[in-house]
Enzyme design. Structure first.
Site, PDB file in Angstrom:
ATOM      1  N   GLU A   1     -48.347 -93.205 -52.614  1.00  0.00           N
ATOM      2  CA  GLU A   1     -48.221 -93.671 -53.985  1.00  0.00           C
ATOM      3  C   GLU A   1     -49.474 -94.456 -54.370  1.00  0.00           C
ATOM      4  O   GLU A   1     -50.080 -95.096 -53.526  1.00  0.00           O
ATOM      5  CB  GLU A   1     -46.994 -94.594 -54.026  1.00  0.00           C
ATOM      6  CG  GLU A   1     -46.590 -95.051 -55.396  1.00  0.00           C
ATOM      7  CD  GLU A   1     -45.333 -95.942 -55.336  1.00  0.00           C
ATOM      8  OE1 GLU A   1     -44.517 -95.783 -54.406  1.00  0.00           O
ATOM      9  OE2 GLU A   1     -45.197 -96.794 -56.226  1.00  0.00           O
TER      10      GLU A   1
ATOM     11  N   ASP B   1     -39.610-101.092 -60.343  1.00  0.00           N
ATOM     12  CA  ASP B   1     -40.595-100.808 -61.386  1.00  0.00           C
ATOM     13  C   ASP B   1     -40.336-101.649 -62.628  1.00  0.00           C
ATOM     14  O   ASP B   1     -41.255-102.166 -63.254  1.00  0.00           O
ATOM     15  CB  ASP B   1     -40.535 -99.335 -61.802  1.00  0.00           C
ATOM     16  CG  ASP B   1     -41.097 -98.406 -60.733  1.00  0.00           C
ATOM     17  OD1 ASP B   1     -41.793 -98.890 -59.822  1.00  0.00           O
ATOM     18  OD2 ASP B   1     -40.829 -97.199 -60.830  1.00  0.00           O
TER      19      ASP B   1
HETATM   20 ZN   LIG Z   1     -42.111 -96.487 -59.386  1.00  0.00          ZN
END
Ligand SMILES: [Zn+2]
Length: 123
Positions: free
Chosen positions: A25, A84
């Site tokens: 990521e 997030d």
């Molecule tokens: Zn995320």
């Protein structure tokens, strides 16, 4: 400054970074100039392994003036996780999520609260 859009070149570069980091990521902080997102900084230490979901807030360059964020979900789920949402609230207005195969349409943009939104891509 109201954000009016994201430069196509910047978007394409973010897609390329996503692709190059996959299956890991990446996280980037977006910068705007005159209301257009044109640049980004890759957050230090936030290119993480598949196993460590999420990223370390302590590594984020908080305090800089940012337009938002961009990161990838190598699992292809183009919606924000609970982690997030906490992160979005602290770092600007527009938050991009990219996923494989990192093509032209393989991204979404969200507001701070996680609601999907749209942002003009400026050529
Ligand atoms: Zn995320």
């Amino acid at each position: 400054m109201e954000i009016r859009g994201i430069r196509r070149e910047c978007l394409d570069t973010l897609r390329a970074v996503g692709k190059s980091q996959h299956p890991n990521e990446f996280v980037a902080v977006l910068r705007e100039t005159d209301g257009i997102i044109e640049e980004f900084d890759l957050a230090p230490g936030t290119v993480v392994t598949q196993q460590s979901a999420g990223f370390s807030m302590s590594m984020m360059p908080l305090g800089i003036r940012s337009a938002g964020s961009a990161h990838s979900h190598p699992n292809g789920v183009l919606s924000p996780s609970n982690a997030d949402l906490q992160f979005f609230g602290r770092l600007g207005k527009y938050h991009f999520i990219f996923g494989p195969p990192y093509g032209k349409d393989d991204w979404r943009v969200f507001r701070r609260d996680g609601t999907p939104t749209e942002l003009e891509v400026i050529e």
